[in-house]
Design a protein around this motif. Structure first.
Motif, mmCIF file in Angstrom:
data_model
loop_
_atom_site.group_PDB
_atom_site.id
_atom_site.type_symbol
_atom_site.label_atom_id
_atom_site.label_comp_id
_atom_site.label_asym_id
_atom_site.label_seq_id
_atom_site.Cartn_x
_atom_site.Cartn_y
_atom_site.Cartn_z
ATOM 1 N N LYS A 144 0.825 -1.213 0.000
ATOM 2 C CA LYS A 144 0.000 0.000 0.000
ATOM 3 C C LYS A 144 0.857 1.260 0.000
ATOM 4 N N ILE A 145 2.180 1.064 0.125
ATOM 5 C CA ILE A 145 3.105 2.196 0.167
ATOM 6 C C ILE A 145 4.298 1.913 -0.745
ATOM 7 N N PHE A 146 5.011 2.975 -1.068
ATOM 8 C CA PHE A 146 6.327 2.836 -1.670
ATOM 9 C C PHE A 146 7.211 3.903 -1.046
ATOM 10 N N GLY A 147 8.502 3.829 -1.313
ATOM 11 C CA GLY A 147 9.387 4.747 -0.625
ATOM 12 C C GLY A 147 10.530 5.251 -1.478
ATOM 13 N N PHE A 148 11.128 6.320 -0.976
ATOM 14 C CA PHE A 148 12.328 6.914 -1.561
ATOM 15 C C PHE A 148 13.439 6.725 -0.532
ATOM 16 N N VAL A 149 14.516 6.051 -0.924
ATOM 17 C CA VAL A 149 15.595 5.733 0.001
ATOM 18 C C VAL A 149 16.476 6.960 0.207
ATOM 19 N N THR A 150 16.498 7.461 1.438
ATOM 20 C CA THR A 150 17.369 8.597 1.761
ATOM 21 C C THR A 150 18.675 8.132 2.380
ATOM 22 N N GLN A 151 18.679 6.916 2.941
ATOM 23 C CA GLN A 151 19.905 6.366 3.519
ATOM 24 C C GLN A 151 19.781 4.853 3.547
ATOM 25 N N GLY A 152 20.874 4.170 3.207
ATOM 26 C CA GLY A 152 20.870 2.722 3.319
ATOM 27 C C GLY A 152 20.865 2.005 1.982
ATOM 28 N N LEU A 153 20.517 0.730 2.069
ATOM 29 C CA LEU A 153 20.609 -0.145 0.908
ATOM 30 C C LEU A 153 19.569 -1.257 1.025
ATOM 31 N N PHE A 154 18.897 -1.540 -0.084
ATOM 32 C CA PHE A 154 17.869 -2.586 -0.131
ATOM 33 C C PHE A 154 18.168 -3.542 -1.272
ATOM 34 N N ARG A 155 17.561 -4.722 -1.177
ATOM 35 C CA ARG A 155 17.557 -5.627 -2.327
ATOM 36 C C ARG A 155 16.143 -6.159 -2.507
ATOM 37 N N PHE A 156 15.792 -6.374 -3.768
ATOM 38 C CA PHE A 156 14.533 -7.017 -4.127
ATOM 39 C C PHE A 156 14.882 -8.486 -4.310
ATOM 40 N N LEU A 157 14.137 -9.384 -3.663
ATOM 41 C CA LEU A 157 14.469 -10.790 -3.762
ATOM 42 C C LEU A 157 13.237 -11.677 -3.859
ATOM 43 N N LEU A 172 29.811 -4.286 -11.461
ATOM 44 C CA LEU A 172 30.728 -3.291 -10.893
ATOM 45 C C LEU A 172 30.499 -1.906 -11.497
ATOM 46 N N GLU A 173 30.191 -1.864 -12.786
ATOM 47 C CA GLU A 173 29.926 -0.578 -13.452
ATOM 48 C C GLU A 173 28.567 -0.016 -13.054
ATOM 49 N N ARG A 174 27.577 -0.877 -12.974
ATOM 50 C CA ARG A 174 26.216 -0.446 -12.677
ATOM 51 C C ARG A 174 26.063 0.021 -11.226
ATOM 52 N N PHE A 175 26.780 -0.646 -10.328
ATOM 53 C CA PHE A 175 26.690 -0.338 -8.899
ATOM 54 C C PHE A 175 28.075 -0.017 -8.342
ATOM 55 N N PRO A 176 28.663 1.119 -8.756
ATOM 56 C CA PRO A 176 29.999 1.449 -8.255
ATOM 57 C C PRO A 176 29.990 1.599 -6.736
ATOM 58 N N ASN A 177 31.027 1.112 -6.102
ATOM 59 C CA ASN A 177 31.209 1.200 -4.646
ATOM 60 C C ASN A 177 30.216 0.373 -3.844
ATOM 61 N N LEU A 178 29.427 -0.456 -4.495
ATOM 62 C CA LEU A 178 28.443 -1.257 -3.766
ATOM 63 C C LEU A 178 29.008 -2.612 -3.352
ATOM 64 N N GLU A 179 30.002 -3.077 -4.069
ATOM 65 C CA GLU A 179 30.541 -4.411 -3.823
ATOM 66 C C GLU A 179 30.956 -4.604 -2.366
ATOM 67 N N HIS A 180 31.513 -3.571 -1.755
ATOM 68 C CA HIS A 180 32.013 -3.694 -0.381
ATOM 69 C C HIS A 180 30.898 -3.565 0.656
ATOM 70 N N ARG A 181 29.713 -3.220 0.216
ATOM 71 C CA ARG A 181 28.568 -3.116 1.132
ATOM 72 C C ARG A 181 27.709 -4.381 1.105
ATOM 73 N N LEU A 182 28.071 -5.334 0.250
ATOM 74 C CA LEU A 182 27.251 -6.524 0.047
ATOM 75 C C LEU A 182 27.990 -7.800 0.418
ATOM 76 N N PHE A 241 19.569 -4.410 -6.579
ATOM 77 C CA PHE A 241 19.961 -3.665 -5.381
ATOM 78 C C PHE A 241 19.511 -2.223 -5.547
ATOM 79 N N MET A 242 19.056 -1.619 -4.458
ATOM 80 C CA MET A 242 18.572 -0.238 -4.510
ATOM 81 C C MET A 242 19.224 0.571 -3.388
ATOM 82 N N PRO A 243 20.251 1.350 -3.724
ATOM 83 C CA PRO A 243 20.909 2.185 -2.715
ATOM 84 C C PRO A 243 20.176 3.517 -2.534
#
Length: 193
Positions: free
Chosen positions: A48-61, A158-168, A74-76
């Protein structure tokens, strides 16, 4: 909580949205903290809701009947998180949205979003931008999974999600790439000089 007003107004998504409209959006949102490991949306529930990520990291699974997880995306920060088609169709979501870090989201109800869209065409323009990007990414991802080897998919990640590898965690990246974690280890070893 950091000031979400600044993050929204400065976001590239909101270019072309008048400041007065951005303020209306903010009035309709509710800041939500989502702890690491918690679900913003659970598969099987009708969102019933959706959101805008202001901080953090999500994944759809997706999770199969045996409990195996398949990472869709992944959605940073500066991303919209939503099971949008399930929300539009008023149906249960087929996937979950999980926080991979302690995260903050500005959530808006779908009912309020529909009212906002009716009030000014700038919101339809924003929605078109978001849906176009999602469609382009979905099409590219399908092509990659069908035609590219694991090494090529890893390079694109790596190109699509720069700097994300170390957060996952490695198993999440492997799941996104459609390979076993051991295969990802081999791919990474090949990449090292």
């Amino acid at each position: 909580m950091s000031d979400p007003t600044v993050k929204v107004i400065q976001s590239p998504w909101f270019r072309g949205v008048p400041d007065s409209e951005a303020q209306e959006f903010l009035k309709l949102t509710k800041p939500i903290k989502v702890k690491k490991g918690a679900r913003f949306i659970e598969a099987g529930e009708t969102p019933k809701i959706f959101g805008f990520v202001t901080q953090g990291l999500f994944r759809f699974l997706y999770t199969d009947q045996e409990g195996k997880e398949y990472t869709k995306v992944f959605m940073p920060e500066n991303s919209f998180v939503s099971a949008y088609s399930a929300m539009v169709l008023n149906q249960a979501s087929h996937f979950s949205i999980e926080a991979l870090e302690n995260s903050e989201v500005l959530a808006i109800s779908y009912v309020d979003w529909l009212k906002l869209k009716e009030s000014n065409p700038c919101w339809n323009e924003l929605l078109i931008k978001v849906l176009e990007k999602a469609f382009i990414m979905k099409e590219a991802r399908e092509r990659e999974l069908l035609f590219l080897d694991a090494e090529s998919r890893y390079q694109i990640f790596l190109e699509r999600f720069p700097n994300l590898e170390h957060r996952l965690k490695q198993h999440m990246i492997a799941s996104y790439l459609g390979i076993a974690p051991e295969s990802l280890s081999r791919v990474r070893k090949k990449e090292q000089p």
